[in-house]
Design an enzyme around this catalytic site. Sequence first.
Site, PDB file in Angstrom:
ATOM      1  N   GLY A  73       0.816  -1.208   0.000  1.00  0.00           N
ATOM      2  CA  GLY A  73       0.000   0.000   0.000  1.00  0.00           C
ATOM      3  C   GLY A  73       0.843   1.247   0.000  1.00  0.00           C
ATOM      4  O   GLY A  73       2.067   1.194  -0.100  1.00  0.00           O
ATOM      5  N   GLU A  89      -0.295   0.899  -6.193  1.00  0.00           N
ATOM      6  CA  GLU A  89       0.655   0.570  -5.131  1.00  0.00           C
ATOM      7  C   GLU A  89       0.978  -0.928  -5.107  1.00  0.00           C
ATOM      8  O   GLU A  89       2.133  -1.310  -4.945  1.00  0.00           O
ATOM      9  CB  GLU A  89       0.127   1.023  -3.770  1.00  0.00           C
ATOM     10  CG  GLU A  89       0.193   2.519  -3.545  1.00  0.00           C
ATOM     11  CD  GLU A  89       1.610   3.039  -3.314  1.00  0.00           C
ATOM     12  OE1 GLU A  89       2.549   2.236  -3.088  1.00  0.00           O
ATOM     13  OE2 GLU A  89       1.783   4.273  -3.345  1.00  0.00           O
ATOM     14  N   GLU A  93       4.773  -2.382  -5.791  1.00  0.00           N
ATOM     15  CA  GLU A  93       5.487  -3.084  -4.728  1.00  0.00           C
ATOM     16  C   GLU A  93       5.602  -4.588  -4.942  1.00  0.00           C
ATOM     17  O   GLU A  93       6.515  -5.214  -4.410  1.00  0.00           O
ATOM     18  CB  GLU A  93       4.813  -2.821  -3.380  1.00  0.00           C
ATOM     19  CG  GLU A  93       4.914  -1.372  -2.955  1.00  0.00           C
ATOM     20  CD  GLU A  93       4.255  -1.070  -1.630  1.00  0.00           C
ATOM     21  OE1 GLU A  93       3.610  -1.978  -1.041  1.00  0.00           O
ATOM     22  OE2 GLU A  93       4.382   0.077  -1.166  1.00  0.00           O
ATOM     23  N   GLU A 143      11.044  -7.929   0.721  1.00  0.00           N
ATOM     24  CA  GLU A 143      10.664  -9.336   0.677  1.00  0.00           C
ATOM     25  C   GLU A 143       9.146  -9.444   0.708  1.00  0.00           C
ATOM     26  O   GLU A 143       8.474  -8.626   1.337  1.00  0.00           O
ATOM     27  CB  GLU A 143      11.258 -10.044   1.906  1.00  0.00           C
ATOM     28  CG  GLU A 143      10.913 -11.496   2.043  1.00  0.00           C
ATOM     29  CD  GLU A 143      11.433 -12.119   3.341  1.00  0.00           C
ATOM     30  OE1 GLU A 143      11.524 -13.358   3.378  1.00  0.00           O
ATOM     31  OE2 GLU A 143      11.721 -11.386   4.314  1.00  0.00           O
TER      32      GLU A 143
END
Length: 170
Positions: A73, A89, A93, A143
């Site tokens: 987010g 987002e 990511e 990660e």
Amino acid sequence: MKHPLHQFYFCPKCGSENFFENNDKSKKCSDCRFTYYFNSSAAVVAVIENEKGEILVARRAKDPAKGTFDLPGGFIDMNETAEEAVAREVHEETGLLITSPKYLFSIPNIYVYSGFEVHTMDLFFQCNVSDFSELNAQDDVSELLFIAKDKLNPADFGLISVRKGIEKML
């Protein structure tokens, strides 16, 4: 409790130093009479489950809360809907494309960025993903992992609003 504008010393309209607390959520300039109301910045949080019902968790690559768990987010950009923001987002990511984000709930937060307190309203969305083959930690994520709901520990999440969100979901 500190005034939410305690870090603002100058009027944002005219630059005057005569910028004083007006009430519990605003400051007013004695020179130009401008009143600045402090409002929350909007942010989104994605709750993504795989086919086993495990939750996608990200490890933060940067401060604040570097190294702790998070959910994908971030901040909503200007002229962007919350649904567009959560899709952007998540893609930035994780590399994943989400479908049909569904609003769940909201939690206020104070996000400290570069020593500055950003008051946020974090909007949580349940997001569906049909193809996890592009899953890849990128942007400000070091990660990505799936964790079973019964193994989630809210204390492992560094941001208070996300920690509260995990508690609420459990």
